[in-house]
Design a protein around this motif. Sequence first.
Motif, PDB file in Angstrom:
ATOM      1  N   UNK A   1      -2.249  18.514 -13.993  1.00 55.18           N
ATOM      2  CA  UNK A   1      -1.661  17.227 -13.652  1.00 55.18           C
ATOM      3  C   UNK A   1      -1.014  17.220 -12.268  1.00 55.18           C
ATOM      4  N   UNK A   2      -0.172  18.192 -11.994  1.00 55.43           N
ATOM      5  CA  UNK A   2       0.574  18.181 -10.736  1.00 55.43           C
ATOM      6  C   UNK A   2      -0.354  18.190  -9.526  1.00 55.43           C
ATOM      7  N   UNK A   3      -1.368  19.047  -9.568  1.00 58.65           N
ATOM      8  CA  UNK A   3      -2.309  19.119  -8.447  1.00 58.65           C
ATOM      9  C   UNK A   3      -3.128  17.837  -8.332  1.00 58.65           C
ATOM     10  N   UNK A   4      -3.519  17.269  -9.467  1.00 58.80           N
ATOM     11  CA  UNK A   4      -4.315  16.045  -9.446  1.00 58.80           C
ATOM     12  C   UNK A   4      -3.530  14.864  -8.866  1.00 58.80           C
ATOM     13  N   UNK A   5      -2.261  14.746  -9.252  1.00 62.82           N
ATOM     14  CA  UNK A   5      -1.419  13.679  -8.700  1.00 62.82           C
ATOM     15  C   UNK A   5      -1.207  13.893  -7.207  1.00 62.82           C
ATOM     16  N   UNK A   6      -0.955  15.140  -6.822  1.00 65.78           N
ATOM     17  CA  UNK A   6      -0.762  15.437  -5.400  1.00 65.78           C
ATOM     18  C   UNK A   6      -2.015  15.095  -4.593  1.00 65.78           C
ATOM     19  N   UNK A   7      -3.185  15.399  -5.156  1.00 68.72           N
ATOM     20  CA  UNK A   7      -4.440  15.094  -4.469  1.00 68.72           C
ATOM     21  C   UNK A   7      -4.625  13.590  -4.311  1.00 68.72           C
ATOM     22  N   UNK A   8      -4.314  12.838  -5.363  1.00 70.76           N
ATOM     23  CA  UNK A   8      -4.390  11.381  -5.268  1.00 70.76           C
ATOM     24  C   UNK A   8      -3.458  10.857  -4.182  1.00 70.76           C
TER      25      UNK A   8
ATOM     26  N   UNK B   1       0.833  -1.209   0.000  1.00 76.16           N
ATOM     27  CA  UNK B   1       0.000   0.000   0.000  1.00 76.16           C
ATOM     28  C   UNK B   1       0.868   1.260   0.000  1.00 76.16           C
ATOM     29  N   UNK B   2       1.939   1.256   0.781  1.00 79.25           N
ATOM     30  CA  UNK B   2       2.840   2.411   0.799  1.00 79.25           C
ATOM     31  C   UNK B   2       3.482   2.630  -0.567  1.00 79.25           C
ATOM     32  N   UNK B   3       3.753   1.543  -1.261  1.00 80.65           N
ATOM     33  CA  UNK B   3       4.369   1.668  -2.584  1.00 80.65           C
ATOM     34  C   UNK B   3       3.439   2.360  -3.579  1.00 80.65           C
ATOM     35  N   UNK B   4       2.130   2.052  -3.537  1.00 80.05           N
ATOM     36  CA  UNK B   4       1.235   2.676  -4.518  1.00 80.05           C
ATOM     37  C   UNK B   4       0.963   4.138  -4.176  1.00 80.05           C
ATOM     38  N   UNK B   5       1.304   4.541  -2.951  1.00 74.44           N
ATOM     39  CA  UNK B   5       1.162   5.958  -2.581  1.00 74.44           C
ATOM     40  C   UNK B   5       2.294   6.814  -3.142  1.00 74.44           C
ATOM     41  N   UNK B   6       3.368   6.173  -3.576  1.00 73.79           N
ATOM     42  CA  UNK B   6       4.545   6.908  -4.048  1.00 73.79           C
ATOM     43  C   UNK B   6       4.195   7.779  -5.259  1.00 73.79           C
ATOM     44  N   UNK B   7       4.559   9.045  -5.205  1.00 70.11           N
ATOM     45  CA  UNK B   7       4.186   9.976  -6.271  1.00 70.11           C
ATOM     46  C   UNK B   7       4.850   9.618  -7.599  1.00 70.11           C
ATOM     47  N   UNK B   8       6.091   9.157  -7.522  1.00 73.41           N
ATOM     48  CA  UNK B   8       6.766   8.778  -8.772  1.00 73.41           C
ATOM     49  C   UNK B   8       6.022   7.635  -9.465  1.00 73.41           C
ATOM     50  N   UNK B   9       5.560   6.654  -8.688  1.00 73.85           N
ATOM     51  CA  UNK B   9       4.806   5.548  -9.278  1.00 73.85           C
ATOM     52  C   UNK B   9       3.464   6.029  -9.807  1.00 73.85           C
TER      53      UNK B   9
ATOM     54  N   UNK C   1      -2.553   8.406   1.113  1.00 77.22           N
ATOM     55  CA  UNK C   1      -1.799   8.431   2.369  1.00 77.22           C
ATOM     56  C   UNK C   1      -2.732   8.590   3.563  1.00 77.22           C
ATOM     57  N   UNK C   2      -3.742   9.445   3.419  1.00 74.38           N
ATOM     58  CA  UNK C   2      -4.657   9.723   4.528  1.00 74.38           C
ATOM     59  C   UNK C   2      -5.754   8.668   4.674  1.00 74.38           C
ATOM     60  N   UNK C   3      -5.835   7.753   3.704  1.00 76.41           N
ATOM     61  CA  UNK C   3      -6.860   6.727   3.764  1.00 76.41           C
ATOM     62  C   UNK C   3      -8.241   7.220   3.398  1.00 76.41           C
TER      63      UNK C   3
ATOM     64  N   UNK D   1      -3.063  -5.452   4.998  1.00 78.29           N
ATOM     65  CA  UNK D   1      -4.500  -5.251   5.080  1.00 78.29           C
ATOM     66  C   UNK D   1      -4.993  -4.016   4.333  1.00 78.29           C
ATOM     67  N   UNK D   2      -4.308  -2.845   4.420  1.00 80.64           N
ATOM     68  CA  UNK D   2      -4.782  -1.684   3.644  1.00 80.64           C
ATOM     69  C   UNK D   2      -4.859  -1.970   2.143  1.00 80.64           C
ATOM     70  N   UNK D   3      -3.891  -2.734   1.643  1.00 78.33           N
ATOM     71  CA  UNK D   3      -3.904  -3.080   0.217  1.00 78.33           C
ATOM     72  C   UNK D   3      -5.078  -4.003  -0.092  1.00 78.33           C
ATOM     73  N   UNK D   4      -5.312  -4.992   0.762  1.00 70.24           N
ATOM     74  CA  UNK D   4      -6.436  -5.908   0.564  1.00 70.24           C
ATOM     75  C   UNK D   4      -7.761  -5.167   0.668  1.00 70.24           C
ATOM     76  N   UNK D   5      -7.835  -4.192   1.573  1.00 72.16           N
ATOM     77  CA  UNK D   5      -9.066  -3.404   1.707  1.00 72.16           C
ATOM     78  C   UNK D   5      -9.370  -2.633   0.423  1.00 72.16           C
ATOM     79  N   UNK D   6      -8.316  -2.107  -0.209  1.00 73.00           N
ATOM     80  CA  UNK D   6      -8.505  -1.367  -1.457  1.00 73.00           C
ATOM     81  C   UNK D   6      -9.031  -2.288  -2.552  1.00 73.00           C
ATOM     82  N   UNK D   7      -8.486  -3.497  -2.642  1.00 69.14           N
ATOM     83  CA  UNK D   7      -8.972  -4.462  -3.631  1.00 69.14           C
ATOM     84  C   UNK D   7     -10.426  -4.834  -3.334  1.00 69.14           C
ATOM     85  N   UNK D   8     -10.759  -5.009  -2.037  1.00 63.12           N
ATOM     86  CA  UNK D   8     -12.135  -5.328  -1.671  1.00 63.12           C
ATOM     87  C   UNK D   8     -13.096  -4.236  -2.152  1.00 63.12           C
ATOM     88  N   UNK D   9     -12.708  -2.975  -1.981  1.00 66.38           N
ATOM     89  CA  UNK D   9     -13.558  -1.867  -2.422  1.00 66.38           C
ATOM     90  C   UNK D   9     -13.748  -1.914  -3.930  1.00 66.38           C
TER      91      UNK D   9
END
Length: 661
Positions: free
Chosen positions: A43-50, A6-14, A55-57, A165-173
């Motif tokens: 783009x920059x603001x949209x990526x930052x918002x994502x 889950x932390x990896x998918x939060x990375x802005x570069x990714x 990160x904040x869940x 678990x956070x990653x699994x929760x995202x897949x569940x959603x």
Amino acid sequence: MQDSLYQQICDQDLLIQSWQDVKAKGSAGGIDGETLDTFAANLQDNIQKLHNELVNGTFVPQPYRKVDIPKDDNETRTLGLMSVRDKIVQQAARVVLEPLLDRLFLDVSYAYRKGKSAGRAIGRVQHLIVSEKREWLTLCDIDAYFDNINHDRLLSMLAKRINDQPFLNLIRVWLKMGRVDRNLHWTDSHAGIPQGGIISPLLSNFYLNSLDHFCVGKKMGYVRYADDFVVLSCSQEEAQQALRDITGFLLNRLNLRLNPDCGVKHINDGFQFLGIRFRGAERSISEEKLASLQEKIRNGVLKNDLVDSRRMTESLRGIGDYYARILPQRVLETLDDSLSLALKEKVRQLREDGVITNKKQLEELIRKVGFFSSNWQVHANAHIKEIAAFSRKREKRAESASGREASPPADPVRKRKKEYEKLESAGFEVVVSQSGSFIGKTKKGVIVKVRGQLVHQSPLDNLKHIFITAPGVTLSSNLVSWAAERRIPIDFNDFSGLPYARITSFNTTHYELQRAQLAAENDGKASHLATTFVTGKIKNQMNLVKYYHKYRKSFDEGFVLEFNDKTRRMENIMEEFKALNTPDHETLRGKLFSIEGRAAAAYWDIIKTLLDDNIVFEGRVGKGATDLVNSLLNYGYGILYGKIWNSVQRIGLNPYSPRAP
């Protein structure tokens, strides 16, 4: 400590890289109305918002936009289109999850995987029929597979592999998220994976991975592409048992059912798999499908711009990516005939409209389109010149009809002279490959007989080499004497092409040259030659694959991916030559063997993607190879070995020297 998934998918570069991947596909947006263009505008603001929401869940996906697209037999397939934001996050999730799951998959699973394809699945079926002699078929199709995947079972299976678990929760959603139609009517998702989701293909493969292991464990001739799979068996009873076993496994372990029309039949009765019709080992497509492909080719050429050929090549890429890797060459040549006719018509239009008048420029534009069949690819230059000159020929015929004088014909004597000069420079060889043959010499030339019957006769003039590649061949002493006198070698090769003996003249010694050959090891010349040979080989390999890339880059995505990866590897290996600075020749040779071997492995990985998918070739194997490609290569290298040996001896070098460069 490594970040969680889950932390990896939060990375802005990714997230930025995932945005670029989504943008490159150019697909439509989802229910929120956001498009690729509007997202890119900020783009920059949209990526930052994502990033912040992840990160904040607080990230919550949008519902899928429900879209029904036509399917065969008056049916429709329901797709779930995601918003741009959701696509970016799912792409990031796929990037981090795929390496963990794909290593669990078996090579019998061919859908949605790097290095796999429908074409390779068809090739595996062909291998099971031809090489393993499996003649009974269990053709299977899971009833509404994507709609019936059990969410709880899938998540439970994932939880055994992923402790996040956070990653699994995202897949569940994503699994539970509903669908909304054009009238904003909501449909709950109680089961299934939305077709259209970026991560859906990976999850669908994972869900059926246990079936793959079950079938392979029972040694079934099993090949799966998504939810379509076949089992090829050696007997009718074995095929029927496979159907019973698979039916029970799907029902009890995965809560899935096969379609009622799944059953057992002999391959000679014919069957269809992934759009290809089999009857025995023969592959084809229907006349209707062939006509459809020909029409698609014609429209792709005539309705698009040849000067800016991107859209044209994209319209043809589907054929190149799939059918060109599956269909027999005779069918592909038919498609190339249609492509040639369409291109000729396009060229005529361009010339008449005055868009292009430069012949060389026109040939380069045609070259970007590419051909489907091996024969047309090998002779691409000739076909391209013919297409480019098509309208010019029409103009010349018109000029002739109007009374203008035509150019004089070429000098027939000069033409014939060139033919014989070419024959003289080439020479010829005799290869005896049938057991029980006799090869001898008469006044008329070299003769080959089998059981007393003359099967071959060739003149003595310009004979360069004789190869014996079969056991039990008899030679006349007259032939041996005559060949030795003229320093024509007679080489003996085993069934794999490896040379094991030679008959040649004794008069081949050049003492001064051989002393210089031995001295070369100490004065650096041998090291220079060895390095040059290896460097030249790798460069030739790279030039060859670049030649293929020139013609295939517009329609063969699988080849391009492998080409980009492996040529970068070869270039990095080439950089190692700069660090080779050792005075000891034997140490240098060891390093050169390492460099050459690693570069060759990358080269053969690229070549593998060029082969027809019914050809099984997993990589280069020398001694002991049993597959067709390696056996042919070894045979050819054996013949080449004899030629090189002969050339070395002819100039006076010693091929037996243990320290020859």
